[in-house]
Design an enzyme around this catalytic site. Structure first.
Site, PDB file in Angstrom:
ATOM      1  CB  CYS A  82     -33.139  -2.289  18.577  1.00 41.64           C
ATOM      2  SG  CYS A  82     -33.723  -3.974  18.860  1.00 41.64           S
ATOM      3  CG  HIS A  83     -30.093   0.113  16.947  1.00 37.48           C
ATOM      4  ND1 HIS A  83     -29.294   0.039  18.058  1.00 37.48           N
ATOM      5  CD2 HIS A  83     -30.032  -1.104  16.353  1.00 37.48           C
ATOM      6  CE1 HIS A  83     -28.738  -1.177  18.122  1.00 37.48           C
ATOM      7  NE2 HIS A  83     -29.189  -1.887  17.102  1.00 37.48           N
ATOM      8  CB  CYS A 113       0.472   3.739  -4.550  1.00 37.67           C
ATOM      9  SG  CYS A 113       0.810   2.578  -5.876  1.00 37.67           S
ATOM     10  CG  HIS A 114      -2.056   4.846  -1.072  1.00 38.93           C
ATOM     11  ND1 HIS A 114      -2.814   5.724  -1.804  1.00 38.93           N
ATOM     12  CD2 HIS A 114      -2.489   3.605  -1.409  1.00 38.93           C
ATOM     13  CE1 HIS A 114      -3.677   5.035  -2.552  1.00 38.93           C
ATOM     14  NE2 HIS A 114      -3.495   3.746  -2.332  1.00 38.93           N
ATOM     15  CB  CYS A 133      -0.886   0.033   1.248  1.00 40.16           C
ATOM     16  SG  CYS A 133      -1.896  -1.428   1.514  1.00 40.16           S
ATOM     17  CB  CYS A 138     -32.310  -1.153  11.793  1.00 38.79           C
ATOM     18  SG  CYS A 138     -31.612  -2.210  10.517  1.00 38.79           S
ATOM     19  CB  CYS A 179      -5.875  -0.939  -3.766  1.00 39.77           C
ATOM     20  SG  CYS A 179      -5.872   0.841  -3.972  1.00 39.77           S
ATOM     21  CB  CYS A 184     -28.186  -6.571  13.932  1.00 38.85           C
ATOM     22  SG  CYS A 184     -27.681  -5.506  15.296  1.00 38.85           S
TER      23      CYS A 184
END
Lengths: 282, 149, 107
Positions: free
Chosen positions: A201-202, A99-100, A96, A198, A134, A243
Site C-alpha cells: 500500500c504505502h 525531575c524534568h 514528571c 506495508c 521512568c 493495518c
C-alpha cells in the site's frame, strides 16, 4: 474511464474520476503560522524519491483541522498530558515535572529523536516505554498498560514539545542497525489472507485509492494521531496493529520486538519530516 | 507481483465500515423529516434565501463533518434570527442540533461538526423573530474508507 | 482526570465589536446507536446542551443531538459592548454540568 474507476465509483457511490487520480496536495502545512516540513528529501537508501506527510493526502476539511491547533481534537489529549506531567504519582512522591521541570525546555527535541537505543534492555526504546521506565524506576508508579491510563496523552504531550522539528533516528547506537534490518524485513513481508505487506500500500501504491481512501506513504511523524474515525488519539502501535489486522493476519503485541523493529524502520523512512503530533487524519 | 488498482479495489471491498451509528441502521423517513420541520416552523412554510449552509462536498470520514450556517439579519432587538435547526435526512435520527441566537450574538453565524451515516442531504431551517422561516440544503458525499474506514 | 474544555475568546475588543468564540470539549458523545461485543446497545451518553452567556444574558446556545461528533466543537459570534465575563455551560445526559468562564476587556 476504465473498469476499476467505474468499480470504485460504484463502491463508494460518490466519487468522480477527478478525485480518484488526485495527487497529494501541493499546499504548505503551517500550524498556527509555523511552517512545518511536510515534504523532505529522503534519506540515503530510501526507496521513495521524496518523503511526504500524510497531511497532503487528506481532504480540505481534514487538513484544516490540523492547521489551526485550536480545532485539533488531539490537543485535548496534549493538554491532558500536560496535567499528567505535573501530577505526582507513585511511592516516591514525584511527578514528571519533579525531575524534568518545564517540558517545553527539557523535552524540547526529545520526541523527534525516538525511538533510540536503550542500553539497559539491549533494545530500542520509544517514548511510551521511556515513560514507563521512568514511572517504574524513578516514580515508584505502575507502568501504563498499552494505550491505557495516561500513556497516549502523556506521549502526545512529550512529542508535541518537538512539534515542527525533523524526525531523526540514530542507527549508529547499539544494535539499532540490526533492528532496522528486522523492521525492513517485516515492512516488505506479505501477511494475512489478503497477502499484503506495508509496502504493497504505502510504497507501491501511495497516491492511489484503496476504495475511497487516498493511500499515503504511511509516515509515522504525526503519532499519536487524532483520528476522526475514533474521535481520539491513536497510538503508532495501535495503527500498526490495525493495518496488520486489515490484511487479515494475526497481529503482534504492542511493544513486541516485531513492532519495535517496525517502529525503528518506519521512523527512519519518515526522517526529515516535522514531528506533527498530534496530526489529524481520517 | 504488480498490484493493480483493480485488485486493490477488489480486495478492499469487504473491509468493515464502522461508524458511531453502529451496525443495524434504520434511517429517518421523509415523514420524520417533514414532521421535524413543521414542528420547528409551527406549520409555516420556509422560503429560500437569507440562510447560507456550508458543508464540504466530500467528507472522508462521516464521523466528523464540518457544518456552518450564516443568516443575514440586522440582529437588533426587533429583527433577529431566533434559531437554526440542522437536520441530516438519512441519519438514524434526523436531528443534528439547533442553534439559538440572540441580538447579543451580533451575527447569526455558527459552526459545529456532525456525524453523517452515509451520503445524504443536510437541511438547515432558520426561524426569524418576525415569524418568517428560511430553508437551505446541501448534499454531502460520505466516502467509504478502505482500511482507514 | 479529564481534559479541560478549550475556549478561545479574544482578551480584549473595542466596544461594539463582533468577536468570534470557539469552544472544544472532550466528550465521547456515545450515540446510543452502537452495540458492544455482546450485541447489547451501549446506552446514549452525550452533551445535550451548550450555552454561552455574557454578563448574565444569553449570547448563543445549542440543543445537541447524538449526531454531533465526539469532542463537540462550537464556533459562534458575540457582540461586545462592555467589559465582562463569558460563562460557558455544557450539560451532560447524566446530569453533570461543566462550566467555564473567560473575561474580556474593552480597549
Amino acid at each position: 474511464m476504465n473498469y476499476s474507476y467505474k468499480l470504485a465509483a460504484l463502491l463508494s457511490g460518490v466519487l468522480t474520476t477527478a478525485v480518484l487520480v488526485a495527487a497529494p496536495v501541493e499546499e504548505t502545512l503551517t500550524v498556527d503560522e509555523v511552517d512545518m516540513i511536510s515534504r523532505a528529501a529522503s534519506a540515503e537508501g530510501h526507496p521513495l524519491p521524496e518523503v511526504i506527510s500524510g497531511w497532503h493526502y487528506r481532504t480540505d476539511s481534514t487538513r484544516a483541522l490540523q492547521t489551526d491547533s485550536f480545532e485539533n481534537g488531539g490537543m485535548l489529549g496534549v493538554e491532558l498530558g500536560e496535567e499528567i506531567w505535573n501530577t505526582v504519582e507513585g511511592t516516591e512522591g514525584k511527578s514528571c515535572a519533579s525531575c524534568h521541570d518545564d517540558a517545553a525546555v527539557s523535552m524540547a527535541s526529545v520526541g523527534a529523536l525516538f525511538p533510540k537505543w536503550h542500553e539497559e534492555s539491549g533494545k530500542p526504546i520509544n517514548v511510551e516505554l521511556q515513560i514507563n521506565d521512568c514511572r517504574v524506576n524513578n516514580m515508584g508508579a505502575e507502568a501504563y498498560k498499552f494505550d491505557k491510563g495516561g500513556q497516549k496523552p502523556l506521549t502526545a504531550f512529550v512529542k508535541h514539545q518537538s512539534h515542527g522539528q525533523p524526525v531523526t533516528v540514530d542507527l549508529t547506537e547499539g544494535d539499532m542497525q540490526q533492528w532496522w534490518e528486522q523492521g525492513k524485513e517485516l515492512y516488505y513481508r506479505r501477511t494475512g489472507q489478503l497477502n499484503l505487506s506495508c509496502a504493497s500500500c504505502h510504497e507501491k501504491n501511495n497516491g492511489k485509492y484503496i476504495r475511497a481512501d487516498h493511500l499515503s506513504q504511511g509516515n509515522v511523524n504525526g503519532f499519536p494521531t487524532y483520528r476522526l474515525k475514533q474521535g481520539n488519539l491513536i497510538s503508532l502501535h495501535n495503527r500498526f496493529r490495525g493495518c496488520i489486522r486489515d490484511t487479515r493476519a494475526e497481529y503482534p503485541a504492542a511493544f513486541s520486538d516485531d513492532l519495535m523493529a517496525l517502529e525503528v524502520y518506519t521512523t527512519w523512512r519518515s526522517q526529515g519530516l516535522s514531528v506533527e503530533t498530534p496530526a489529524v487524519r481520517q | 507481483m504488480n498490484l493493480t488498482r483493480r485488485k486493490f479495489l477488489t480486495v478492499s471491498t469487504s473491509a468493515a465500515v464502522a461508524t458511531f451509528f453502529g451496525g443495524s441502521r434504520a434511517f429517518a423517513t421523509v415523514d420524520e423529516i417533514n414532521k421535524a420541520i413543521s414542528d420547528f416552523t409551527g406549520g409555516g412554510e420556509p422560503e429560500s434565501g437569507v440562510l447560507a449552509l456550508k458543508t464540504p462536498e466530500i467528507a472522508e470520514n462521516g464521523n466528523s463533518v464540518p457544518v456552518s450556517v450564516t443568516v443575514e439579519s440586522p440582529m437588533t432587538d426587533d429583527d433577529y434570527v431566533e434559531s437554526v435547526m440542522i437536520l441530516a435526512e438519512d441519519n438514524p435520527n434526523p436531528e443534528v442540533a439547533t442553534f439559538h441566537f440572540s441580538p447579543a450574538s451580533g451575527e447569526a453565524k455558527a459552526s459545529t461538526r456532525m456525524r453523517l451515516a452515509k451520503t445524504q442531504n443536510v437541511v438547515a431551517v432558520a426561524k426569524m423573530s418576525n415569524g418568517k422561516f428560511y430553508k437551505a440544503s446541501n448534499n454531502v458525499k460520505v466516502t467509504i474508507g478502505g482500511c482507514g474506514g | 482526570m479529564a481534559a479541560k474544555p478549550r475556549i478561545k475568546v479574544p482578551k480584549k475588543a473595542s466596544a461594539g465589536d463582533i468577536i468570534t468564540i470557539k469552544t472544544l470539549i472532550s466528550h465521547k458523545m456515545e450515540s446510543g446507536q452502537r452495540k458492544d461485543k455482546e450485541g447489547k446497545v451501549i446506552p446514549r451518553k452525550i452533551i445535550n446542551k451548550f450555552s454561552c452567556e455574557f454578563n448574565g444574558s444569553s449570547v448563543f446556545s445549542c440543543d445537541i443531538d447524538p449526531a454531533i461528533s465526539a469532542n463537540p466543537y462550537f464556533e459562534f459570534r458575540a457582540k461586545v459592548n462592555e467589559a465582562g465575563t463569558f460563562k460557558f455551560t455544557w450539560v451532560d445526559d447524566d446530569g453533570s454540568v461543566i462550566e467555564a468562564e473567560k473575561e474580556i476587556a474593552i480597549s
